[in-house]
Every structure is written in structure tokens, then in C-alpha cells.
Scaffold this motif. Structure first.
Motif, mmCIF file in Angstrom:
data_model
loop_
_atom_site.group_PDB
_atom_site.id
_atom_site.type_symbol
_atom_site.label_atom_id
_atom_site.label_comp_id
_atom_site.label_asym_id
_atom_site.label_seq_id
_atom_site.Cartn_x
_atom_site.Cartn_y
_atom_site.Cartn_z
ATOM 1 N N ALA A 256 0.836 -1.203 0.000
ATOM 2 C CA ALA A 256 0.000 0.000 0.000
ATOM 3 C C ALA A 256 0.876 1.260 0.000
ATOM 4 O O ALA A 256 0.608 2.243 -0.715
ATOM 5 N N PHE A 257 1.949 1.263 0.808
ATOM 6 C CA PHE A 257 2.849 2.425 0.860
ATOM 7 C C PHE A 257 3.520 2.662 -0.487
ATOM 8 O O PHE A 257 3.645 3.811 -0.960
ATOM 9 N N ARG A 258 3.923 1.541 -1.160
ATOM 10 C CA ARG A 258 4.596 1.703 -2.435
ATOM 11 C C ARG A 258 3.662 2.305 -3.484
ATOM 12 O O ARG A 258 4.036 3.201 -4.251
ATOM 13 N N TYR A 259 2.402 1.831 -3.505
ATOM 14 C CA TYR A 259 1.465 2.362 -4.483
ATOM 15 C C TYR A 259 1.017 3.783 -4.144
ATOM 16 O O TYR A 259 0.719 4.579 -5.041
ATOM 17 N N TYR A 260 0.976 4.037 -2.779
ATOM 18 C CA TYR A 260 0.698 5.439 -2.425
ATOM 19 C C TYR A 260 1.818 6.361 -2.900
ATOM 20 O O TYR A 260 1.580 7.486 -3.347
ATOM 21 N N SER A 261 3.057 5.854 -2.840
ATOM 22 C CA SER A 261 4.192 6.642 -3.330
ATOM 23 C C SER A 261 4.074 6.854 -4.847
ATOM 24 O O SER A 261 4.290 7.977 -5.363
ATOM 25 N N LEU A 262 3.666 5.743 -5.555
ATOM 26 C CA LEU A 262 3.468 5.892 -6.994
ATOM 27 C C LEU A 262 2.331 6.874 -7.295
ATOM 28 O O LEU A 262 2.390 7.669 -8.235
ATOM 29 N N TYR A 263 1.278 6.754 -6.462
ATOM 30 C CA TYR A 263 0.139 7.666 -6.663
ATOM 31 C C TYR A 263 0.584 9.104 -6.537
ATOM 32 O O TYR A 263 0.231 9.955 -7.376
ATOM 33 N N HIS A 264 1.334 9.403 -5.474
ATOM 34 C CA HIS A 264 1.787 10.790 -5.263
ATOM 35 C C HIS A 264 2.756 11.236 -6.372
ATOM 36 O O HIS A 264 2.716 12.404 -6.804
ATOM 37 N N GLN A 265 3.588 10.307 -6.851
ATOM 38 C CA GLN A 265 4.503 10.679 -7.942
ATOM 39 C C GLN A 265 3.714 11.046 -9.207
ATOM 40 O O GLN A 265 3.977 12.055 -9.862
ATOM 41 N N HIS A 266 2.740 10.126 -9.518
ATOM 42 C CA HIS A 266 1.929 10.402 -10.704
ATOM 43 C C HIS A 266 1.087 11.657 -10.520
ATOM 44 O O HIS A 266 0.877 12.439 -11.473
ATOM 45 N N GLN A 267 0.604 11.855 -9.277
ATOM 46 C CA GLN A 267 -0.205 13.050 -9.017
ATOM 47 C C GLN A 267 0.644 14.303 -9.185
ATOM 48 O O GLN A 267 0.197 15.298 -9.779
ATOM 49 N N ASP A 268 1.890 14.245 -8.649
ATOM 50 C CA ASP A 268 2.788 15.416 -8.801
ATOM 51 C C ASP A 268 3.120 15.660 -10.271
ATOM 52 O O ASP A 268 3.169 16.812 -10.743
ATOM 53 N N THR A 269 3.367 14.540 -11.006
ATOM 54 C CA THR A 269 3.664 14.683 -12.428
ATOM 55 C C THR A 269 2.487 15.307 -13.168
ATOM 56 O O THR A 269 2.646 16.198 -14.016
ATOM 57 N N LEU A 270 1.262 14.808 -12.832
ATOM 58 C CA LEU A 270 0.062 15.345 -13.470
ATOM 59 C C LEU A 270 -0.127 16.811 -13.127
ATOM 60 O O LEU A 270 -0.453 17.637 -13.999
ATOM 61 N N THR A 271 0.102 17.154 -11.861
ATOM 62 C CA THR A 271 -0.048 18.551 -11.446
ATOM 63 C C THR A 271 0.957 19.437 -12.177
ATOM 64 O O THR A 271 0.633 20.545 -12.650
ATOM 65 N N ALA A 272 2.196 18.903 -12.260
ATOM 66 C CA ALA A 272 3.226 19.680 -12.973
ATOM 67 C C ALA A 272 2.858 19.861 -14.440
ATOM 68 O O ALA A 272 3.023 20.949 -15.023
#
Length: 250
Positions: A21-37
Motif C-alpha cells: 500500500a505504501f509503495r502504491y501510495y508513493s506511486l500515486y503521489h509521484q503520478h499526481q505530482d507529475t500530473l499537477t506539474a
């Protein structure tokens, strides 16, 4: 990818698989940051595009204003050129009309002067012919009369064709026929007297001594003396011919 990583993290969290769950949350935040950027970059690009569009629109309006001003300036220049051309044509036409009128007026005056000169020359020629005719008449009468009749002979010798009134009329006609002679004579003799003028004009008409004597009502000897005095006044030598000098005066 954002939605998938978020869903996988939630699934692993519900199944108590914390590491996954932590790893996918990290992926989620990475993708979210990428999308936001990416979204922010898109917004920035849109803003930059809008700014560029506004600049282009402003430049287009400025260019249109410049073109409009140039057209207006061109139209003013063309209108000014047309107006100046019309004014120049009107001025040229007016000048040409004035010159034409002046030329016609000058020609008319010249014709009048020439007509008057011809008329005066005709009068002078008639006067000269009259003098010659009357002189011939006198000569014939002198041959016919009795030489002993002194009174008649004296009357013929004193026959006068020009009185003061007739002289003034003759002088006017002579001046119109030969306008340069009397001024030229007066230039040679500034203080010329009427008797000298009469003698000079009759000599200019090539009248003989006898004809001049009969015309002026004086003797031939008086004519000879008057001619000698006139030669002195003109500073002519004894070899110079007075008649030839006067004929070449003008």
C-alpha cells in the motif's frame, strides 16, 4: 495511472498489506505530482500563448493603425499633388492667356504704328511730289514770262509752299513717316533751331537747292549758306556731302 495507483494502494491498505500500500501510495503521489506539474505547465503555456496572442493582436492593431495612417498620409499627399497640379495648370493657363492677350495687343499696336507710318510716308511722298510739281511749274512759268517783268519774276522766286502752320503739319507727318531721323538729328545738334530742322528734312527728302529755295521762300544763295552753316554745326569737313551724311544718319 493516478487513479490506478490510488486504487491499488487502497486495496492493499484494506487487505493490511502495508508495504505494498505504501509503495502504491508513493506511486500515486509521484503520478499526481507529475500530473499537477503537467497541468501547471499547460496552464503556463496557455497563459504564454494568450500573452503571445494578445501581443500579436496588439501588434496587428498597431500595424493596421500604421497602415491606416500611411494610407491617410498617402491620400493627403495625392490630394495635395492633385490640388497643386490644378493650381499650376490654372496659373499656367492664366499666364498663357495674358501672354496671348499681350501679344495680340502688341501686334495690334504694331499694325497701327505701321499703318500710321505708311500713311505718313504716303503724305510725305505726296508732299515731295507736290513740291517737285510746283517747282517744275515755276520753272516753266519762269521760262515763259518776260524776263523784264521783274514783279512777276520776284513773285515766283518768293513762292512759298510751307507756312508755319503747314510746317508744323509737315513736321508731324514727317516724324510719323521717319520717326528716327529728327531725334538722331537733335542728338547731333542738341540746340537745333526750326530753320535747320526744315532744311535737314528737305535735304533728307532729296530735294534740289532750287526746290528747297522755292519751298522755304528764300533764294538759292540763302539755301547754300544755310547748308554750309548746317555742315559746320554737324562738324563735317568741306569734302563731306551734307545730303549723303543726312541720308545715312539713321
Amino acid at each position: 495511472m493516478v487513479t490506478a495507483s490510488k486504487g491499488m494502494a487502497d486495496v492493499y491498505r484494506l487487505t493490511n498489506r502495508t508495504d505494498s500500500a505504501f509503495r502504491y501510495y508513493s506511486l500515486y503521489h509521484q503520478h499526481q505530482d507529475t500530473l499537477t506539474a503537467q497541468i501547471n505547465r499547460g496552464k503556463l503555456s496557455a497563459i504564454n500563448a494568450k500573452i503571445a496572442f494578445d501581443d500579436a493582436q496588439s501588434n496587428l492593431e498597431k500595424a493596421n493603425n500604421v497602415i491606416s495612417n500611411q494610407k491617410q498620409t498617402r491620400n493627403f499627399i495625392l490630394a495635395g499633388i492633385v490640388l497643386l497640379t490644378i493650381i499650376a495648370l490654372l496659373f499656367y493657363n492664366r499666364k498663357m492667356l495674358q501672354q496671348k492677350h499681350l501679344a495680340e495687343e502688341t501686334a495690334r499696336k504694331q499694325r497701327l504704328v505701321e499703318q500710321e507710318a505708311e500713311r505718313a510716308k504716303t503724305q510725305i511722298s505726296s508732299f515731295r511730289a507736290n513740291i517737285i510739281e510746283k517747282d517744275n511749274l515755276i520753272q516753266r512759268l519762269q521760262q515763259q514770262i518776260n524776263v523784264e517783268n521783274e514783279q512777276v519774276n520776284k513773285s515766283l522766286l518768293n513762292y512759298t509752299l510751307i507756312t508755319d502752320t503747314e510746317w508744323e503739319k509737315f513736321r508731324l507727318e514727317f516724324f510719323m513717316a521717319y520717326p528716327l531721323f529728327l531725334p538722331a538729328l537733335q542728338e547731333k545738334i542738341p540746340a537745333i533751331n526750326p530753320a535747320e530742322e526744315r532744311l535737314a528734312t528737305l535735304l533728307y527728302l532729296k530735294l534740289s537747292t532750287n526746290q528747297i529755295a522755292n519751298t522755304l521762300g528764300i533764294s538759292k544763295d540763302s539755301v547754300g549758306r544755310s547748308k554750309r552753316r548746317l555742315k559746320q554745326r554737324l562738324n563735317l569737313s568741306t569734302e563731306d556731302l551734307l545730303e549723303e551724311y543726312l541720308s545715312k544718319l539713321v
